[in-house]
Design an enzyme around this catalytic site. Structure first.
Site, PDB file in Angstrom:
ATOM      1  N   ARG A 156      -2.933  -4.604   0.591  1.00 51.27           N
ATOM      2  CA  ARG A 156      -1.649  -4.676  -0.117  1.00 51.27           C
ATOM      3  C   ARG A 156      -1.354  -3.348  -0.792  1.00 51.27           C
ATOM      4  O   ARG A 156      -2.174  -2.434  -0.821  1.00 51.27           O
ATOM      5  CB  ARG A 156      -1.654  -5.805  -1.152  1.00 51.27           C
ATOM      6  CG  ARG A 156      -2.511  -5.545  -2.381  1.00 51.27           C
ATOM      7  CD  ARG A 156      -2.233  -6.577  -3.453  1.00 51.27           C
ATOM      8  NE  ARG A 156      -2.921  -6.235  -4.709  1.00 51.27           N
ATOM      9  CZ  ARG A 156      -2.682  -6.827  -5.870  1.00 51.27           C
ATOM     10  NH1 ARG A 156      -1.770  -7.796  -5.939  1.00 51.27           N
ATOM     11  NH2 ARG A 156      -3.324  -6.480  -6.961  1.00 51.27           N
ATOM     12  N   ILE A 182      -0.355   0.259  -1.997  1.00 50.05           N
ATOM     13  CA  ILE A 182      -0.425   1.563  -1.347  1.00 50.05           C
ATOM     14  C   ILE A 182      -1.236   1.470  -0.063  1.00 50.05           C
ATOM     15  O   ILE A 182      -0.875   2.071   0.958  1.00 50.05           O
ATOM     16  CB  ILE A 182      -1.021   2.607  -2.306  1.00 50.05           C
ATOM     17  CG1 ILE A 182      -0.001   2.965  -3.398  1.00 50.05           C
ATOM     18  CG2 ILE A 182      -1.455   3.866  -1.548  1.00 50.05           C
ATOM     19  CD1 ILE A 182      -0.530   3.909  -4.467  1.00 50.05           C
ATOM     20  N   ASP A 191     -10.787  -4.708   3.233  1.00 46.48           N
ATOM     21  CA  ASP A 191     -10.391  -5.284   1.953  1.00 46.48           C
ATOM     22  C   ASP A 191     -11.386  -6.382   1.608  1.00 46.48           C
ATOM     23  O   ASP A 191     -11.962  -7.004   2.501  1.00 46.48           O
ATOM     24  CB  ASP A 191      -8.973  -5.860   2.018  1.00 46.48           C
ATOM     25  CG  ASP A 191      -8.282  -5.882   0.664  1.00 46.48           C
ATOM     26  OD1 ASP A 191      -7.331  -5.113   0.458  1.00 46.48           O
ATOM     27  OD2 ASP A 191      -8.710  -6.681  -0.204  1.00 46.48           O
ATOM     28  N   ASP A 210     -16.444  -5.158   0.716  1.00 51.84           N
ATOM     29  CA  ASP A 210     -16.405  -4.735  -0.684  1.00 51.84           C
ATOM     30  C   ASP A 210     -17.075  -3.366  -0.742  1.00 51.84           C
ATOM     31  O   ASP A 210     -18.278  -3.245  -0.487  1.00 51.84           O
ATOM     32  CB  ASP A 210     -17.166  -5.750  -1.540  1.00 51.84           C
ATOM     33  CG  ASP A 210     -17.158  -5.401  -3.025  1.00 51.84           C
ATOM     34  OD1 ASP A 210     -16.891  -4.237  -3.373  1.00 51.84           O
ATOM     35  OD2 ASP A 210     -17.435  -6.305  -3.841  1.00 51.84           O
ATOM     36  N   TYR A 260     -10.187   5.126 -16.337  1.00 52.60           N
ATOM     37  CA  TYR A 260      -9.455   5.304 -15.087  1.00 52.60           C
ATOM     38  C   TYR A 260      -9.219   6.784 -14.807  1.00 52.60           C
ATOM     39  O   TYR A 260      -9.473   7.273 -13.697  1.00 52.60           O
ATOM     40  CB  TYR A 260      -8.118   4.562 -15.142  1.00 52.60           C
ATOM     41  CG  TYR A 260      -7.302   4.716 -13.875  1.00 52.60           C
ATOM     42  CD1 TYR A 260      -7.625   3.986 -12.739  1.00 52.60           C
ATOM     43  CD2 TYR A 260      -6.222   5.595 -13.815  1.00 52.60           C
ATOM     44  CE1 TYR A 260      -6.888   4.130 -11.571  1.00 52.60           C
ATOM     45  CE2 TYR A 260      -5.483   5.739 -12.656  1.00 52.60           C
ATOM     46  CZ  TYR A 260      -5.822   5.005 -11.526  1.00 52.60           C
ATOM     47  OH  TYR A 260      -5.093   5.166 -10.370  1.00 52.60           O
ATOM     48  N   THR A 320       4.106  -0.994  -6.800  1.00 56.58           N
ATOM     49  CA  THR A 320       3.157  -1.826  -6.065  1.00 56.58           C
ATOM     50  C   THR A 320       2.936  -3.137  -6.813  1.00 56.58           C
ATOM     51  O   THR A 320       3.324  -3.273  -7.981  1.00 56.58           O
ATOM     52  CB  THR A 320       1.798  -1.110  -5.954  1.00 56.58           C
ATOM     53  OG1 THR A 320       1.260  -0.946  -7.286  1.00 56.58           O
ATOM     54  CG2 THR A 320       1.938   0.250  -5.276  1.00 56.58           C
TER      55      THR A 320
END
Length: 270
Positions: free
Chosen positions: A19, A21, A40, A62, A154, A189
């Site tokens: 999903r 980007i 994914d 993963d 982040y 997104t």
């Protein structure tokens, strides 16, 4: 869906491809004529995209689990006989947190996904990319270069992705493997929607995010996908670069002081 020939006959792995980007990148490579492996950890959305797009294969993976990544790479090469490009897109942006609200454990988990996941996929893919003289595209973030309020873990992980890109580009140049990164700014997104919904005034948050770009809009996943196809198929003399896909958000001056910051105004001559 009509396909082109810009990357025809090539095999591409896109992590976090189910999903946002990632899905935009998958679609762009399919349109370029490539075979695309969707990686994914969410099987339902990965399978749904596989069914919607001819020329794709979904593999449950993963990226924080090395055995999953080994299976991803081995199954890709077994199925298609080659590997030409890896796009390391899997990642997460936590909700806003002041430094005192973060934890070392949460930081470690984000490092495992955003940084070490990228490292593991790349490391295991390199033997095959060297054979094809392929390339690696890491999805970093604009904030890795310019910073972001309430996002220390982040920003740190994405800044490290950009730095790792440059180091890998140097190491892999001897094999003809190019390593570049894309640093998106505000891209609309599902994750952006989720983060917006958690704010006190979602409408104001969306407006602020939109007005951050001189171009007057947020980006779309397709914008990042187009940049990825360019780096993979045409940017043959580019390695170690950070391509900003940001609508110019990093340009110019703006209101930067956090509310509550002591403000000192200059004395205006009378």
């Amino acid at each position: 869906m009509a396909t082109g020939t810009r990357y025809a006959g090539k095999v591409v792995v896109v992590t976090g491809g189910g999903r946002g980007i990632g899905a935009g990148i998958v679609r762009a490579f399919v349109q370029s004529g490539a075979q695309v492996v969707i990686c994914d950890k969410d099987e339902s959305r990965g399978r749904a995209l596989e069914q919607a797009l001819a020329g794709t294969l979904f593999i449950l993976c993963d990226v924080t689990r090395e055995e999953d990544v080994r299976t991803l790479i081995s199954e890709t090469v077994c199925r298609f006989g080659r590997l030409d490009c890896v796009v390391n897109n899997a990642g997460y942006h936590p909700p806003p947190q002041w430094p005192e609200e973060t934890s070392a454990q949460g930081f470690r988990q984000l490092l495992e996904l955003n940084l070490l996941g990228t490292y593991t996929v790349t490391k295991l893919a390199l033997p095959h990319l060297r054979k094809s003289q392929g390339n690696v595209i890491n999805i970093s973030s604009l904030v890795g270069a310019i910073g972001q309020v309430q996002a220390v873990p982040y920003v740190a992980t994405k800044g490290a992705v950009t730095a790792m890109t440059k180091a890998l580009a140097l190491d892999e140049s001897q094999y003809g493997v190019r390593v570049n990164c894309i640093s998106p700014g505000n891209i609309w997104t599902p994750l952006w929607e989720e983060l917006t919904a958690s704010t006190p005034d979602p409408t104001a948050t969306v407006q602020e995010g939109t007005l951050a770009q001189p171009l007057g809009r947020m980006g779309q996943p397709a914008d990042v996908g187009a940049a990825a196809v360019f780096l993979a198929s045409e940017a043959n003399f580019c390695t170690g670069i950070e391509l900003l896909v940001s609508g110019g958000a990093e340009l110019g001056y703006g209101r930067k002081a956090i509310p509550g910051t002591p403000v000192e105004l200059p004395t205006i001559p009378s």
